[in-house]
Design a protein around this motif. Sequence first.
Motif, PDB file in Angstrom:
ATOM      1  N   ARG A  70      -9.108   1.921 -12.889  1.00 55.91           N
ATOM      2  CA  ARG A  70      -7.716   2.107 -13.588  1.00 55.91           C
ATOM      3  C   ARG A  70      -6.648   1.648 -12.675  1.00 55.91           C
ATOM      4  O   ARG A  70      -6.490   1.690 -11.358  1.00 55.91           O
ATOM      5  CB  ARG A  70      -7.268   3.646 -14.226  1.00 55.91           C
ATOM      6  CG  ARG A  70      -8.284   3.962 -15.105  1.00 55.91           C
ATOM      7  CD  ARG A  70      -7.336   5.300 -16.003  1.00 55.91           C
ATOM      8  NE  ARG A  70      -7.179   6.196 -14.732  1.00 55.91           N
ATOM      9  CZ  ARG A  70      -7.884   7.056 -14.476  1.00 55.91           C
ATOM     10  NH1 ARG A  70      -9.136   7.276 -15.080  1.00 55.91           N
ATOM     11  NH2 ARG A  70      -7.550   8.214 -13.792  1.00 55.91           N
ATOM     12  N   PRO A  74      -5.278  -3.548  -5.950  1.00 63.24           N
ATOM     13  CA  PRO A  74      -5.262  -2.159  -5.337  1.00 63.24           C
ATOM     14  C   PRO A  74      -6.323  -1.345  -6.210  1.00 63.24           C
ATOM     15  O   PRO A  74      -6.936  -0.240  -5.831  1.00 63.24           O
ATOM     16  CB  PRO A  74      -4.134  -1.793  -5.353  1.00 63.24           C
ATOM     17  CG  PRO A  74      -3.264  -2.860  -5.756  1.00 63.24           C
ATOM     18  CD  PRO A  74      -4.175  -3.958  -5.991  1.00 63.24           C
ATOM     19  N   LEU A 112      -1.144   6.985   0.722  1.00 61.41           N
ATOM     20  CA  LEU A 112      -2.376   7.083   1.087  1.00 61.41           C
ATOM     21  C   LEU A 112      -3.252   5.830   1.405  1.00 61.41           C
ATOM     22  O   LEU A 112      -4.352   5.927   2.310  1.00 61.41           O
ATOM     23  CB  LEU A 112      -2.835   7.666  -0.373  1.00 61.41           C
ATOM     24  CG  LEU A 112      -4.079   8.536  -0.242  1.00 61.41           C
ATOM     25  CD1 LEU A 112      -3.783   9.579   0.668  1.00 61.41           C
ATOM     26  CD2 LEU A 112      -4.290   9.286  -1.624  1.00 61.41           C
ATOM     27  N   ILE A 141      -3.444   1.589 -10.906  1.00 60.49           N
ATOM     28  CA  ILE A 141      -2.641   2.983 -10.027  1.00 60.49           C
ATOM     29  C   ILE A 141      -1.198   2.625 -10.581  1.00 60.49           C
ATOM     30  O   ILE A 141      -0.360   1.749 -10.036  1.00 60.49           O
ATOM     31  CB  ILE A 141      -2.703   2.801  -8.663  1.00 60.49           C
ATOM     32  CG1 ILE A 141      -4.254   2.977  -8.241  1.00 60.49           C
ATOM     33  CG2 ILE A 141      -2.179   4.010  -7.921  1.00 60.49           C
ATOM     34  CD1 ILE A 141      -4.803   2.368  -7.166  1.00 60.49           C
ATOM     35  N   LEU A 188     -10.919   3.153  -6.876  1.00 55.71           N
ATOM     36  CA  LEU A 188     -11.072   4.340  -6.361  1.00 55.71           C
ATOM     37  C   LEU A 188     -11.281   5.520  -7.439  1.00 55.71           C
ATOM     38  O   LEU A 188     -11.434   6.742  -7.566  1.00 55.71           O
ATOM     39  CB  LEU A 188      -9.980   5.002  -5.630  1.00 55.71           C
ATOM     40  CG  LEU A 188      -9.880   4.471  -4.258  1.00 55.71           C
ATOM     41  CD1 LEU A 188      -8.573   4.595  -3.375  1.00 55.71           C
ATOM     42  CD2 LEU A 188     -10.874   5.189  -3.334  1.00 55.71           C
ATOM     43  N   TYR A 211     -11.210  12.372  -4.974  1.00 49.98           N
ATOM     44  CA  TYR A 211      -9.994  11.516  -5.398  1.00 49.98           C
ATOM     45  C   TYR A 211      -9.936  12.015  -6.787  1.00 49.98           C
ATOM     46  O   TYR A 211      -8.685  12.273  -7.112  1.00 49.98           O
ATOM     47  CB  TYR A 211     -10.298   9.895  -5.116  1.00 49.98           C
ATOM     48  CG  TYR A 211      -9.005   9.376  -5.281  1.00 49.98           C
ATOM     49  CD1 TYR A 211      -7.846   9.255  -4.391  1.00 49.98           C
ATOM     50  CD2 TYR A 211      -8.730   8.577  -6.436  1.00 49.98           C
ATOM     51  CE1 TYR A 211      -6.872   8.436  -4.628  1.00 49.98           C
ATOM     52  CE2 TYR A 211      -7.678   7.967  -6.860  1.00 49.98           C
ATOM     53  CZ  TYR A 211      -6.784   7.864  -5.787  1.00 49.98           C
ATOM     54  OH  TYR A 211      -5.572   7.078  -6.279  1.00 49.98           O
ATOM     55  N   PHE A 223     -15.763   3.963   2.488  1.00 52.85           N
ATOM     56  CA  PHE A 223     -14.215   3.793   1.944  1.00 52.85           C
ATOM     57  C   PHE A 223     -14.369   2.423   1.404  1.00 52.85           C
ATOM     58  O   PHE A 223     -13.609   2.100   0.261  1.00 52.85           O
ATOM     59  CB  PHE A 223     -13.356   4.152   3.178  1.00 52.85           C
ATOM     60  CG  PHE A 223     -12.688   5.312   3.285  1.00 52.85           C
ATOM     61  CD1 PHE A 223     -12.278   5.963   2.281  1.00 52.85           C
ATOM     62  CD2 PHE A 223     -12.770   6.097   4.296  1.00 52.85           C
ATOM     63  CE1 PHE A 223     -11.751   7.384   2.165  1.00 52.85           C
ATOM     64  CE2 PHE A 223     -12.330   7.389   4.477  1.00 52.85           C
ATOM     65  CZ  PHE A 223     -11.894   8.081   3.416  1.00 52.85           C
ATOM     66  N   LEU A 262      -7.337  -3.969  -1.243  1.00 49.86           N
ATOM     67  CA  LEU A 262      -6.073  -2.975  -1.347  1.00 49.86           C
ATOM     68  C   LEU A 262      -4.844  -3.777  -1.652  1.00 49.86           C
ATOM     69  O   LEU A 262      -3.997  -3.521  -2.395  1.00 49.86           O
ATOM     70  CB  LEU A 262      -5.815  -1.986  -0.297  1.00 49.86           C
ATOM     71  CG  LEU A 262      -6.830  -0.825  -0.296  1.00 49.86           C
ATOM     72  CD1 LEU A 262      -6.343   0.130   0.892  1.00 49.86           C
ATOM     73  CD2 LEU A 262      -6.668   0.126  -1.507  1.00 49.86           C
ATOM     74  N   LEU A 313       0.901  -1.318  -0.056  1.00 55.69           N
ATOM     75  CA  LEU A 313       0.004   0.026   0.015  1.00 55.69           C
ATOM     76  C   LEU A 313       0.832   1.293   0.196  1.00 55.69           C
ATOM     77  O   LEU A 313       1.567   1.384   1.006  1.00 55.69           O
ATOM     78  CB  LEU A 313      -0.958  -0.142   1.338  1.00 55.69           C
ATOM     79  CG  LEU A 313      -1.803  -1.351   1.458  1.00 55.69           C
ATOM     80  CD1 LEU A 313      -2.649  -1.178   2.696  1.00 55.69           C
ATOM     81  CD2 LEU A 313      -2.432  -1.638   0.066  1.00 55.69           C
ATOM     82  N   VAL A 353     -13.244   1.537  -2.190  1.00 54.05           N
ATOM     83  CA  VAL A 353     -11.943   0.506  -2.601  1.00 54.05           C
ATOM     84  C   VAL A 353     -12.491  -0.631  -3.615  1.00 54.05           C
ATOM     85  O   VAL A 353     -11.816  -1.094  -4.397  1.00 54.05           O
ATOM     86  CB  VAL A 353     -11.393   0.358  -1.343  1.00 54.05           C
ATOM     87  CG1 VAL A 353     -10.496  -0.820  -1.477  1.00 54.05           C
ATOM     88  CG2 VAL A 353     -10.780   1.549  -0.655  1.00 54.05           C
ATOM     89  N   ASN A 378      -6.678  13.644  -6.292  1.00 54.92           N
ATOM     90  CA  ASN A 378      -5.707  12.440  -6.084  1.00 54.92           C
ATOM     91  C   ASN A 378      -5.464  12.102  -4.349  1.00 54.92           C
ATOM     92  O   ASN A 378      -4.390  11.828  -4.025  1.00 54.92           O
ATOM     93  CB  ASN A 378      -4.393  12.420  -6.646  1.00 54.92           C
ATOM     94  CG  ASN A 378      -4.438  11.964  -7.832  1.00 54.92           C
ATOM     95  OD1 ASN A 378      -4.847  10.752  -7.873  1.00 54.92           O
ATOM     96  ND2 ASN A 378      -4.295  12.479  -8.907  1.00 54.92           N
ATOM     97  N   HIS A 379      -6.463  12.581  -3.469  1.00 56.09           N
ATOM     98  CA  HIS A 379      -6.292  12.334  -2.343  1.00 56.09           C
ATOM     99  C   HIS A 379      -7.543  11.831  -1.650  1.00 56.09           C
ATOM    100  O   HIS A 379      -8.676  12.101  -2.272  1.00 56.09           O
ATOM    101  CB  HIS A 379      -5.936  13.602  -1.548  1.00 56.09           C
ATOM    102  CG  HIS A 379      -4.355  13.989  -1.676  1.00 56.09           C
ATOM    103  ND1 HIS A 379      -3.359  13.295  -1.354  1.00 56.09           N
ATOM    104  CD2 HIS A 379      -3.937  14.844  -2.366  1.00 56.09           C
ATOM    105  CE1 HIS A 379      -2.333  13.688  -1.538  1.00 56.09           C
ATOM    106  NE2 HIS A 379      -2.652  14.942  -2.267  1.00 56.09           N
ATOM    107  N   LEU A 380      -7.411  11.093  -0.469  1.00 57.55           N
ATOM    108  CA  LEU A 380      -8.750  10.457   0.331  1.00 57.55           C
ATOM    109  C   LEU A 380      -9.196  11.734   1.267  1.00 57.55           C
ATOM    110  O   LEU A 380      -8.575  11.956   2.106  1.00 57.55           O
ATOM    111  CB  LEU A 380      -8.520   9.160   0.595  1.00 57.55           C
ATOM    112  CG  LEU A 380      -8.119   8.141  -0.289  1.00 57.55           C
ATOM    113  CD1 LEU A 380      -7.391   6.983   0.516  1.00 57.55           C
ATOM    114  CD2 LEU A 380      -9.260   7.693  -0.996  1.00 57.55           C
TER     115      LEU A 380
END
Lengths: 238, 340, 292
Positions: free
Chosen positions: C286, C280, B100, C288, C232, C29, C224, C276, B97, C228, C33-35
């Motif tokens: 798409r 992931p 984030l 990551i 995302l 996101y 979340f 994850l 991971l 997930v 690009n952040h949670l």
Amino acid sequence: MPAALLETVGLCAFYGATQVLFGLDLKVGEGGVTTLLGANGAGKTTALRAVSGMVQTTGDIRFCGQSLAGWATEDIVRLGIAHVPQGRGTFVSQTVEENLKIGAMSRRDRAAISSDIERVYGYFPRLKERRKQQAGTLSGGEQQMLALARALMLRPKLMLLDEPSFGLAPLVVRDLFEILRTLNRAENVSMLLVEQNASLALDLADRAYLIETGRLVMTGAAQDLRNDENVRRAYLGY
Amino acid sequence: MIAGVALALLLPLAIKGFFLFQLTLALIYAVAILGLNLLTGFNGQFSLGHSAFYAIGAYTAAILMDQADVAYYWTLPAAGAACFIVGFLFGLPALRLEGLYLALATFALAIATPQLLKSTPLEPWTGGVQGIVILKPEAPLGLPLNSDQWLYYFTMLTAALMYAGAVNLMKSRTGRAIMAIRDNPIAASAMGVNVALYKSLTFGVSALYTGVAGALGALTVQFVAPDSFTFNLAIALFVGLVIGGVGSIPGTLLGGLFILFVPNIAEELSKGLAQAVYGFILIAVIYLMPSGAAGLIRLIVGRTARSRSQPVHFETASRSARLTRETPMSSSTSGDENAK
Amino acid sequence: MDLFLHQALAGLATGSIYACLALAIVMIYAAINHLNFAQGEMAMFSTFIAWQLMQWGAPYLLAFVGAAAFSFVAGIAVERVLFRPIHKAPVLSHIVLFIALFAILNSLAGFIWDYNVKSFPTPFGSRSLFGNGLVSSHDAGMMGVAFTMLVLLYVFFRHTRIGLAMRAAAANPESARLAGVRVGRMISLGWGMAAAIGAVAGIMIAPVVFLDPNMMTSILVYGFAGAVVGGLTSPGGAVFGGLAVGIIENLAGTYIPYVGRELRLTIALFIIVAVLTAKPSGLFGRAIVTRV
């Protein structure tokens, strides 16, 4: 040379603390094609990015006599400067047609946009066949076509073209340059062209600059550079 | 330095019971924050779930004392070992991971923890919602100390060992590998560092530190219950880390003091406002001093030195510049500049 | 079999709320690009706004619209004031600000409205639909509202100019700028919409879980988990994931002793870590790609 559409005066560009361009004076005439020649890393791409407001610059950039210093990229684009970046920058998960619509995002005239989409398909029939396909599934040549087509949707006065022939088969390149020539002649689109293939670029261009490590080393009519002994040996290879 | 140690040693003779209890707790929090800092500051992994390891440490100690009559001092290594194993195992999938996503997984861990502790299958050991009450340890060898004072010294001794361990770990080959992974994981693996193993190990060690702190916390408070280990505790530890300075070992002491005393002051102003104060302070830290209190102190020391003599100034400045660059957060400064 | 179906349906109802939150998470996101770890607290705060409006005598519908509008504006404000200035800062700075926002909203809600649990009205009534108390008319209404909103959003993203501009800005900001898309505005808009979606989710779930400052914390974890599972980067996937998590949660609660009922959050945690770790990019996302 006709009146200048785009003119840079003492253009310097920086990536953080590193200076990349040192006082470039460039001109693109109204309806003209100017090409920037130079080795890899000479600063050609940076020069285009500087015009689009994507790097930190000093010096002046004038478009139609208006200074663009401190303008945001979006606003520069909206003046009619279409930048086709190296590596194309298409929206891979959107369809071909959506890509074209994104290209027209700064315009509000719905009817004209639809007719422009058809007009652009006229230049690139392959794109019409693939209009519902995701852009990421296109071949390299088709993606380059799409990038050009998207730029045309802006109805640009000036196109900034960064290595349009990069990674394409010779036949495709020839077609591409034919289209560029038509756009320039028939639609009066001016161009600032960065190209590895100096011979092709000089054929299309009326004006040329040679850049080495961020500085201008030669300026003149395309024909003069073509006939210059040093340019011929270093960039044309004959 | 020596004066500080002397002061810390003599303090219990001068101050009263409750304040001493608070100081002990602050020191315990500092150790927990140190654990988090080993992970975030030195290895570049994020955790919003260290309250879970604190809880595991606390419960390990409490259950051992409650059910098996284990002597209190043996609960610390047991808690450390338990947390190391859990942390290492949690770190294994966490390896895959990126920053984030690890933050997300640990966030879920922190929120799930109280529910897990309350659950029926674990109730025979954890006591469910009621929690476990344990007895305060008495001073050994007939030392003339009350149990508050003894706990303070006991905590101090443990903390000293843990801090010494952390400093030595970071100076060692292993420490350099851990930091290399933070700075550039790809380069580190190209240099032959087993990134996967070191990341898991760091997660384990980090959990161990926070777990030992949890055990000390259980001894000090004499009580564990699920609702002491909510996400608010995770926030508090995280705040302590950021306030003290990410990547600063002495900063964790400051962080511990901060998260113990600042909420008390805030609660006096208005009930429930402590978290808001945390929030505003976090924002201020990000915008005003991204390297935390440790960075601020370095800055002040640097300035003073500068005004005294030129050569020192040069040396100090370059050193502090290097240190700032080493903390993963420092580049947010450049983000600030860009915004202006 | 009836029990199974009704439990699955009840799961679908709560799942539609998780789907909304998952979608809000995915939208932010996509934009930055952040949670958003504060997504749940934002929704909780919006729900309190709706409650407050009703306390002041506003009818339900006005409170609903008012809270959503307030959230939209507040979401934009949070992006502009808090996050835009640090958009180039590293991950940790973002996490710190999200945690700060979490703490401030939670604490502020407790400060203004106190920590006592409050009941929250539903316009759909709470009749039992199949006579066994598993699915209520509120559940059905909640599902209806959530699905209507999701369909509207689908139409917005697929068939409007601004929707396309938002997708372009999220997919490739630099190219979007070169096409004249005002990327900054699109990011703000994304925040505003995410906040408003959260508000709707909060108002719909509040009659079920009751209103208090901590009401959304665990629901966010399910959100979340949904995001997930779906991946995302995929709004459609987030919706699917949220629904799936709702159903799994409810069925596990019915058929697995202890674990299902008392360890629901642990199940969500397990889902998050498992997805994850194993895949992931989720089911629909798409891949990551990490930049070197």
